[in-house]
Design a protein around this motif. Structure first.
Motif: not given
Length: 276
Positions: A257-259, A225-229
């Motif tokens: 992330f892709k998985k 979630t933080e990565a997407k942010n």
């Protein structure tokens, strides 16, 4: 005043008689105090009320609490361990202790194997402190183990399912707070379980019961979630974001992330930029 980081000693029948004959006035400590009563009784004034509890017992007095403890005989016996330590000795878990014991400093336990092991750990700690150069890192781990065992017994003593659910909800809430403060670090389930004074298995059971997800899944979801942010709101590189979230290798971060999201970090960023 307490100058050393940690101290442990026994209170026996003669000590109980002496203290009962001339008890202290209610006072405050600049240290934390854990009392484990094997025999006898404890007359405890804390939070502006007096309670008498019988052994087997556990009492935790947080630094700064106004209190007074008077050990008493029961059937002519009194046998209690007293462990005193400064807050910084277990700084990473002290606030969890405050939360757990804030409303209930005293705990009566059942006799038997589970309680006896508390005495065994205290004996090991005492033996270590008797050495010419005690290893305080060993003592610290044993003290943490002691609180884990006590918390396990406290939960077993929940009177009914409603109490159990309330404890689980409180534990889950505390887990989320600890997760929010630590999810960027490369830490596993054991870290969070130790902070909550419980086993990894029990923490997993609580998370599955409430969220139908394991602890590992919840840690991973919070990271992603933080990565997407960060991917959508900053110009940081994929490697920088992965490293910031505890992934040491870009390829591993990208694979995870892709998985989970069905896209690579780059694909996700490009898609988001079309919409922002």
């Amino acid at each position: 005043m307490m100058n050393q980081l940690f101290n442990i000693f026994k209170v026996g029948a003669s000590d109980a008689r002496r203290i009962s004959a001339s008890p202290d006035d209610p006072h405050q400590h600049d240290y934390e105090e854990l009392i484990i009563g094997l025999e006898g009784k404890l007359d405890h004034f804390i939070d502006f009320k007096s309670t008498i509890i019988e052994a087997p017992l556990v009492s935790f007095v947080a630094k700064g609490k106004v209190h007074r403890v008077i050990p008493k005989l029961k059937k002519g016996s009194c046998d209690m361990w007293v462990l005193r330590f400064r807050s910084e000795f277990i700084a990473d878990t002290i606030f969890q202790l405050y939360a757990i014991y804030h409303d209930n400093a005293n705990l009566e336990l059942q006799k038997g194997t589970c309680f006896n092991r508390l005495n065994t750990v205290c004996e090991i700690i005492d033996n270590e402190m008797q050495q010419s150069t005690p290893d305080l890192s060993v003592v610290r781990h044993l003290l943490s183990a002691l609180f884990i065992m006590i918390e396990s017994e406290r939960k077993k003593g929940a009177a009914n399912e409603e109490n159990i659910n309330a404890i689980q909800n409180e534990t889950f809430k505390n887990f989320l707070i600890i997760l929010e403060n630590n999810f960027r670090r490369p830490l596993g389930v054991d870290f969070y379980a130790e902070k909550l004074f419980m086993s990894s298995r029990n923490l997993n059971l609580i998370c599955r019961s409430i969220m139908n997800q394991s602890v590992s899944e919840m840690i991973e979801i919070r990271k992603l979630t933080e990565a997407k942010n960060l991917l959508s709101s900053t110009n940081k590189s994929i490697s920088e974001i992965g490293f910031e979230l505890g992934f040491n290798e870009k390829s591993y971060f990208s694979n995870v992330f892709k998985k989970k999201s069905g896209q690579t970090p780059t694909e996700f960023r490009e898609e988001m930029r079309k919409h922002i």
